[in-house]
Design an enzyme around this catalytic site. Structure first.
Site, mmCIF file in Angstrom:
data_model
loop_
_atom_site.group_PDB
_atom_site.id
_atom_site.type_symbol
_atom_site.label_atom_id
_atom_site.label_comp_id
_atom_site.label_asym_id
_atom_site.label_seq_id
_atom_site.Cartn_x
_atom_site.Cartn_y
_atom_site.Cartn_z
ATOM 1 N N ARG A 153 0.825 -1.221 0.000
ATOM 2 C CA ARG A 153 0.000 0.000 0.000
ATOM 3 C C ARG A 153 0.859 1.271 0.000
ATOM 4 O O ARG A 153 0.515 2.271 0.635
ATOM 5 C CB ARG A 153 -0.967 0.026 1.203
ATOM 6 N N SER A 207 -10.167 -0.567 4.260
ATOM 7 C CA SER A 207 -9.410 -0.904 5.473
ATOM 8 C C SER A 207 -8.859 0.363 6.107
ATOM 9 O O SER A 207 -8.219 1.172 5.430
ATOM 10 C CB SER A 207 -8.241 -1.826 5.135
ATOM 11 N N GLU A 248 -4.005 3.004 7.042
ATOM 12 C CA GLU A 248 -3.976 2.814 5.585
ATOM 13 C C GLU A 248 -4.723 3.976 4.928
ATOM 14 O O GLU A 248 -4.314 4.480 3.891
ATOM 15 C CB GLU A 248 -4.633 1.478 5.204
HETATM 16 C C1 LIG Z 1 -15.446 -0.846 0.046
HETATM 17 C C2 LIG Z 1 -13.981 -0.593 -0.195
HETATM 18 C C3 LIG Z 1 -13.143 -1.655 -0.489
HETATM 19 C C4 LIG Z 1 -11.783 -1.443 -0.708
HETATM 20 N N1 LIG Z 1 -10.991 -2.510 -0.995
HETATM 21 C C5 LIG Z 1 -9.685 -2.314 -1.235
HETATM 22 C C6 LIG Z 1 -8.838 -3.424 -1.557
HETATM 23 O O1 LIG Z 1 -9.266 -4.566 -1.637
HETATM 24 N N2 LIG Z 1 -7.525 -3.173 -1.782
HETATM 25 C C7 LIG Z 1 -7.001 -1.912 -1.719
HETATM 26 O O2 LIG Z 1 -5.798 -1.757 -1.955
HETATM 27 N N3 LIG Z 1 -7.780 -0.843 -1.414
HETATM 28 C C8 LIG Z 1 -9.092 -1.009 -1.175
HETATM 29 N N4 LIG Z 1 -9.888 0.063 -0.869
HETATM 30 C C9 LIG Z 1 -9.280 1.404 -0.725
HETATM 31 C C10 LIG Z 1 -9.298 2.277 -1.996
HETATM 32 O O3 LIG Z 1 -10.377 1.932 -2.840
HETATM 33 C C11 LIG Z 1 -7.980 2.171 -2.767
HETATM 34 O O4 LIG Z 1 -6.893 2.625 -1.987
HETATM 35 C C12 LIG Z 1 -8.029 2.996 -4.066
HETATM 36 O O5 LIG Z 1 -6.901 2.690 -4.832
HETATM 37 C C13 LIG Z 1 -8.064 4.504 -3.817
HETATM 38 O O6 LIG Z 1 -8.382 5.114 -5.052
HETATM 39 P P1 LIG Z 1 -9.151 6.504 -5.119
HETATM 40 O O7 LIG Z 1 -9.196 6.915 -6.534
HETATM 41 O O8 LIG Z 1 -10.447 6.429 -4.417
HETATM 42 O O9 LIG Z 1 -8.132 7.426 -4.314
HETATM 43 P P2 LIG Z 1 -8.482 8.521 -3.211
HETATM 44 O O10 LIG Z 1 -9.097 7.852 -2.032
HETATM 45 O O11 LIG Z 1 -9.211 9.644 -3.827
HETATM 46 O O12 LIG Z 1 -7.007 8.989 -2.834
HETATM 47 C C14 LIG Z 1 -6.130 8.083 -2.170
HETATM 48 C C15 LIG Z 1 -4.714 8.686 -2.201
HETATM 49 O O13 LIG Z 1 -4.249 8.697 -3.543
HETATM 50 C C16 LIG Z 1 -3.853 10.018 -3.918
HETATM 51 N N5 LIG Z 1 -4.179 10.204 -5.335
HETATM 52 C C17 LIG Z 1 -5.352 9.945 -5.964
HETATM 53 N N6 LIG Z 1 -5.243 10.231 -7.270
HETATM 54 C C18 LIG Z 1 -3.980 10.691 -7.471
HETATM 55 C C19 LIG Z 1 -3.257 11.156 -8.615
HETATM 56 N N7 LIG Z 1 -3.810 11.201 -9.832
HETATM 57 N N8 LIG Z 1 -1.983 11.556 -8.448
HETATM 58 C C20 LIG Z 1 -1.397 11.503 -7.227
HETATM 59 N N9 LIG Z 1 -2.020 11.072 -6.106
HETATM 60 C C21 LIG Z 1 -3.297 10.672 -6.236
HETATM 61 C C22 LIG Z 1 -4.668 10.943 -3.016
HETATM 62 O O14 LIG Z 1 -4.055 12.213 -2.873
HETATM 63 C C23 LIG Z 1 -4.675 10.138 -1.717
HETATM 64 O O15 LIG Z 1 -3.469 10.326 -1.006
HETATM 65 C C24 LIG Z 1 -11.252 -0.123 -0.639
HETATM 66 C C25 LIG Z 1 -12.102 0.953 -0.351
HETATM 67 C C26 LIG Z 1 -13.455 0.727 -0.133
HETATM 68 C C27 LIG Z 1 -14.355 1.893 0.163
#
Ligand SMILES: Cc1cc2nc3c(=O)[nH]c(=O)nc-3n(C[C@H](O)[C@H](O)[C@H](O)COP(=O)(O)OP(=O)(O)OC[C@H]3O[C@@H](n4cnc5c(N)ncnc54)[C@H](O)[C@@H]3O)c2cc1C
Length: 310
Positions: A172, A223, A299
């Protein structure tokens, strides 16, 4: 400083002033951001960033907000959402080229439908490619880092392609740090019909387990804590198992609850505030430290909180 007129005059997409982050996070918690920016296209996004840097206005990129906890007092500066400006993707042979705003569930489904393997297990992760690379998202034995061949970033006003071998991905985590991720190229594997059938079965089974074991009908941010490194965790238990062993499932503070379904998830069961979520985080961390001697690390990403607040 930046004037609203200058901002509205420069950015062609949408700029919302004082937008509530409840609308843009999976947990549906948090105060408002000064400037919520939804650029029209990539050029508009790069122009917005150039302006913020020239004016020293703090900014962050966000994807779907699926891993974020935003402070109740909101965020000063700008948050730039990527889904519209960078949401495109294309597939050529076994190469997927995706903008940072492309949705992981969509491209995972699409590529597996084309008999391309490497991302099919990531379909249940409700984020964008940019968020997934920044977090090195992974599930069911696959991580995005295992298919990324290069990442396009914006660094000091210049667009650069960074080969995967120059990026350190961990559990992560990703060494690109605070770089702006514009997109990425991913090299997938052409699957035979037999491999597709086998992967398809594994995938259906994994998704069934996921929907049984996660509180997907409630707003949540995935998580909350990372699983501790094995060398620091003699119990061998996951973060969720340790929180469960402390008897914390169902613990409620305000509208936030440690999920009964999965103890490493905090759900918004009503009108939760970030402060409620933070109380649960602090309590779970303290109880796990006392019972197991393990310091849980977050996380989820905090926005608008003081550095080292947690
Ligand atoms: C129901 C549920 C299940 C999940 N299951 C998993 C799983 O199985 N495995 C897992 O790894 N995660 C899981 N997650 C967590 C999450 O979905 C992941 O971490 C996902 O990759 C985050 O993507 P996001 O676009 O929503 O990022 P955001 O939540 O919007 O941002 C997360 C981070 O990424 C940065 N970021 C986003 N876009 C950019 C960009 N273009 N450039 C630079 N930085 C950027 C943000 O600044 C922030 O620090 C889950 C979440 C939920 C709600």
């Amino acid at each position: 400083m930046i004037s609203t007129e200058e901002l509205l005059g420069t950015i062609r997409g949408e700029v919302l002033l004082g937008e509530s982050m409840k609308e843009h996070t999976a947990l549906k918690v948090g105060g408002s951001v000064d400037f919520f920016v939804d650029p029209l296209d990539r050029e508009d996004l790069c122009g917005a960033i150039a302006l913020f840097e020239a004016r020293n206005l703090p900014y962050e990129l966000i994807g779907r907000g699926s891993n974020l906890l935003v402070h109740d007092d909101g965020v000063r500066g700008a948050l730039i959402i990527t889904s519209r400006a960078l949401g495109g993707y294309s597939v050529r042979k076994n190469i997927l080229t995706a903008g940072a705003g492309a949705l992981l569930p969509v491209i995972a489904e699409k590529t597996f439908g084309l008999s391309l393997g490497g991302m099919e297990m990531l379909q249940g992760i409700p984020g964008t490619v940019g968020g997934a690379i920044a977090m090195n998202a992974g599930a069911h034995g696959q991580e995005i880092s295992s298919v990324v061949s290069r990442v396009e970033i914006l660094h000091e006003g210049r667009v650069c392609m960074v080969p995967a071998h120059d990026i350190t991905f961990g559990y992560r985590s990703c060494s690109l740090g605070r770089s702006v991720i514009l997109g990425a190229e991913m090299k997938l594997k052409k699957l035979s019909d037999a491999e597709c059938d086998k992967r398809g079965r594994l995938r259906r089974e994994a998704f069934r387990r996921r929907s049984d074991s996660q509180p997907l009908s409630w707003p949540n941010a995935g998580s909350v804590f990372r699983n501790p490194r094995p060398e620091e965790n003699p119990s061998g238990l996951s973060a969720g198992q340790m929180i469960d062993a402390c008897g914390l499932k169902g613990l409620q503070r305000g509208g936030a609850v440690i999920s009964e379904t999965h103890a490493n998830f905090i759900i918004n069961a009503g009108d939760a505030r970030a402060a409620d979520v933070m109380e649960l985080i602090v309590e779970a961390r303290e109880r796990v430290r006392t019972m197991f001697g393990v310091q849980l690390e977050l996380e989820i990403k905090l926005l608008g909180f003081a550095k080292n607040c947690c």
